[in-house]
Design an enzyme around this catalytic site. Structure first.
Site, PDB file in Angstrom:
ATOM      1  N   ILE A 240       1.106  -1.194   0.074  1.00 52.54           N
ATOM      2  CA  ILE A 240       0.160   0.089  -0.116  1.00 52.54           C
ATOM      3  C   ILE A 240       0.917   1.258   0.019  1.00 52.54           C
ATOM      4  CG2 ILE A 240      -0.131  -0.194   2.294  1.00 52.54           C
ATOM      5  CD1 ILE A 240      -3.101   1.045   2.105  1.00 52.54           C
ATOM      6  N   LEU A 241       0.730   2.133  -0.963  1.00 56.44           N
ATOM      7  CA  LEU A 241       1.565   3.470  -0.900  1.00 56.44           C
ATOM      8  C   LEU A 241       0.708   4.381  -1.514  1.00 56.44           C
ATOM      9  CD1 LEU A 241       4.257   4.496  -1.262  1.00 56.44           C
ATOM     10  CD2 LEU A 241       4.523   3.475  -3.560  1.00 56.44           C
ATOM     11  N   VAL A 242       0.871   5.573  -0.890  1.00 54.53           N
ATOM     12  CA  VAL A 242       0.577   6.869  -1.288  1.00 54.53           C
ATOM     13  C   VAL A 242       1.685   7.722  -1.864  1.00 54.53           C
ATOM     14  CG1 VAL A 242      -0.962   9.168  -0.664  1.00 54.53           C
ATOM     15  CG2 VAL A 242      -1.519   6.840   0.525  1.00 54.53           C
ATOM     16  N   GLY A 248      -0.561  12.266   4.073  1.00 57.43           N
ATOM     17  CA  GLY A 248      -0.902  13.324   5.059  1.00 57.43           C
ATOM     18  C   GLY A 248      -2.359  13.777   4.565  1.00 57.43           C
ATOM     19  N   GLY A 252      -4.480   7.108   2.364  1.00 56.01           N
ATOM     20  CA  GLY A 252      -4.129   5.667   2.929  1.00 56.01           C
ATOM     21  C   GLY A 252      -5.260   4.955   3.801  1.00 56.01           C
ATOM     22  N   LEU A 253      -5.817   5.823   4.698  1.00 54.24           N
ATOM     23  CA  LEU A 253      -6.989   5.527   5.689  1.00 54.24           C
ATOM     24  C   LEU A 253      -7.994   4.998   4.583  1.00 54.24           C
ATOM     25  CD1 LEU A 253      -8.278   7.194   8.492  1.00 54.24           C
ATOM     26  CD2 LEU A 253      -9.997   6.771   6.652  1.00 54.24           C
ATOM     27  N   GLU A 274       0.512  -7.889   5.286  1.00 57.32           N
ATOM     28  CA  GLU A 274       1.577  -8.564   4.921  1.00 57.32           C
ATOM     29  C   GLU A 274       2.884  -7.674   5.142  1.00 57.32           C
ATOM     30  OE1 GLU A 274       4.745 -10.469   1.484  1.00 57.32           O
ATOM     31  OE2 GLU A 274       2.645 -10.303   1.055  1.00 57.32           O
TER      32      GLU A 274
END
Length: 465
Positions: A240-242, A248, A252-253, A274
């Site tokens: 998972i990557l923003v 901020g 991601g949330l 993972e």
């Protein structure tokens, strides 16, 4: 990829001066973290500038051999610009001169290609990519399905969450994102896009130009659907990557919330992550605690544990008190909210802490005692088969890793070697155990503060039970 040796013409006019420029003694090398910078750019005017968005990789050194150093260059600078539109990259390498100072001259090209692959192009081609629409983003979004969440992006309706199968345009898009994953996600490796069951959840921002929809990628999650016996499926979040410019902002949330929505709507067995980073685990626990705050089935069991902590004096306890929820409750949480057992136990302790008055020393001392007993039990319980020794990784106050050996008592054959614990060993173990407990308490308090700030109304209702 451009390689420029600074001052070549001047050096050629003065042979003696050029000969004096070199390494004295053994070449100590330079760490990649010190000489390499990576930037994310949105337009060609930013290419060549170091004032644009800077990416902070977790560690560039590990790409350059065991010691993470580059050898054979004087005043080496490596600047890499990555397009936020096409995710192509361009590298500018400059140095005064090269010289073998005993460690050879590091070949930079294969290392950079190992990171950026076919995305790395020459400057002219890189500049040209800005004038072309990255079709893979638009095609992937068009082929995907939008996920609508309550309250999501009400302030910016142009932002969307889209679910896509990892094939075709989406697979090509992921291959373009691999360098950013390698740079920004610690310990990551590219996923096998040929393996069945992979999909992506994208956060994109939609704009319309000349009646044509265009999409800017803000972040993504790679998720794998895998079989769970006898006839169900589990969801595992692999990556998972923003993207740095948009971190901020809550993306991601929203990605985690979207994955939870998928799991519940499709009756997935549960959701796992993972090797989550500390921050990802912090966000995940905050989300799950907020979900649990309004989940009625937990309230009676939680109330019973909280009452026990308030009324019991554990300072003189002769046995461990466990804050474990009933097994049937853990199963209910898994079935309804798709929170796996390990994650629920983590959230359970946070919910208990939230239900206590932090100013009541007795209940707080009792809570910490339970955390102490739980951690000690985990250490001793996992020592089976190690001749009474348990090696435990710890993090010191200086963020450096260290290890502690715990000696435990086990029944076994009379011929087994036994180790007598010395008083100083017991004292050291107690100190290390308390350090582990302190670290755990800090994590619990950190998530509790975040939950309190995000869900005050829900928390008031819980405490009132």
């Amino acid at each position: 990829m451009a390689l420029k040796q600074k001052g070549t013409d001047a050096a050629a006019t003065d042979t003696k001066k050029r000969r004096r420029v070199g390494f004295s003694g053994t070449d100590a090398g330079v760490e990649a973290n010190e000489c390499m910078k990576v930037f994310l750019v949105r337009n060609p005017d930013e290419v060549g500038s170091v004032d644009c968005t800077s990416i902070e990789p977790f560690d560039l050194n590990h790409f350059f051999g065991e010691d993470g150093k580059i050898y054979g260059y004087k005043n080496l600078k490596i600047n890499v610009w990555i397009s936020a539109k096409s995710f192509h990259g361009y590298a500018d390498i400059s140095f005064d001169e090269t010289s073998d100072g005993g460690k050879g001259i590091t070949d930079l090209k294969p290392v950079l290609q190992n990171i950026f692959g076919e995305n790395l192009v020459e400057k002219e081609e890189f500049l040209h990519t800005f004038s072309k629409e990255c079709e893979c983003i638009r095609t992937a979004v068009t082929n995907g399905s939008a996920i609508k969440l309550d309250g999501s992006y009400e302030s910016d309706p142009a932002v969307e969450i889209v679910r896509v199968e990892l094939q075709g345009a989406a697979a090509f898009l992921y291959s373009r994102l691999v360098p950013l994953v390698l740079l920004l996600v610690e310990g990551s490796t590219p996923i096998d896009i040929g393996e069945h069951g992979w999909e992506m959840v994208l956060v994109v921002k939609k704009t319309t130009q000349e009646a044509v929809s265009k999409f800017e990628l803000l972040g993504f999650a790679a998720v794998h659907n895998f079989y769970h016996y006898p006839e169900s499926t589990r969801l595992r979040i692999s990556q998972i990557l923003v993207l740095p410019p948009y971190q901020g902002e809550g993306h991601g949330l929203r990605l985690l919330e979207a994955i939870n929505y998928i799991a519940q709507s499709e009756n997935i067995y549960d959701v796992t992550i993972e090797d989550p980073s500390d921050y990802l685990q912090y966000v995940r626990s905050s989300i799950d605690c907020l979900r649990l705050l309004t989940f009625d089935p937990i309230k009676s069991a939680l109330s019973a544990i909280v009452s026990s902590l308030k009324e019991t004096n554990l300072s003189k306890r002769t046995h461990s008190l466990r804050m474990v929820p009933p097994a049937e409750l853990m199963e209910t949480v898994r079935q309804k909210l798709k929170i796996n057992k390990k994650q629920f136990l983590r959230c359970w302790e946070i919910l208990i802490f939230l239900s206590l008055d932090s100013q009541e020393h007795k209940s707080m001392d009792n809570f910490r005692a339970c955390i102490y007993d739980r951690i000690k039990g985990e250490i001793l319980g996992s020592a089976s088969g190690t001749n009474g020794k348990r090696l435990l990784q710890m993090v010191s106050s200086s963020n450096e890793e260290s290890f502690a050996v715990y000696w435990t008592q086990e029944s076994g054959d009379a011929d087994d070697q036994t180790v007598e614990q010395q008083p100083e060993d017991l004292k050291t173990q107690e100190q290390q155990l308390n350090e582990l407990v302190d670290n755990q308490m800090e994590e619990i308090i950190g998530v509790a503060k975040n939950v309190t700030s995000r869900g005050k109304d829900k928390l008031v209702e819980l405490v009132a039970q």
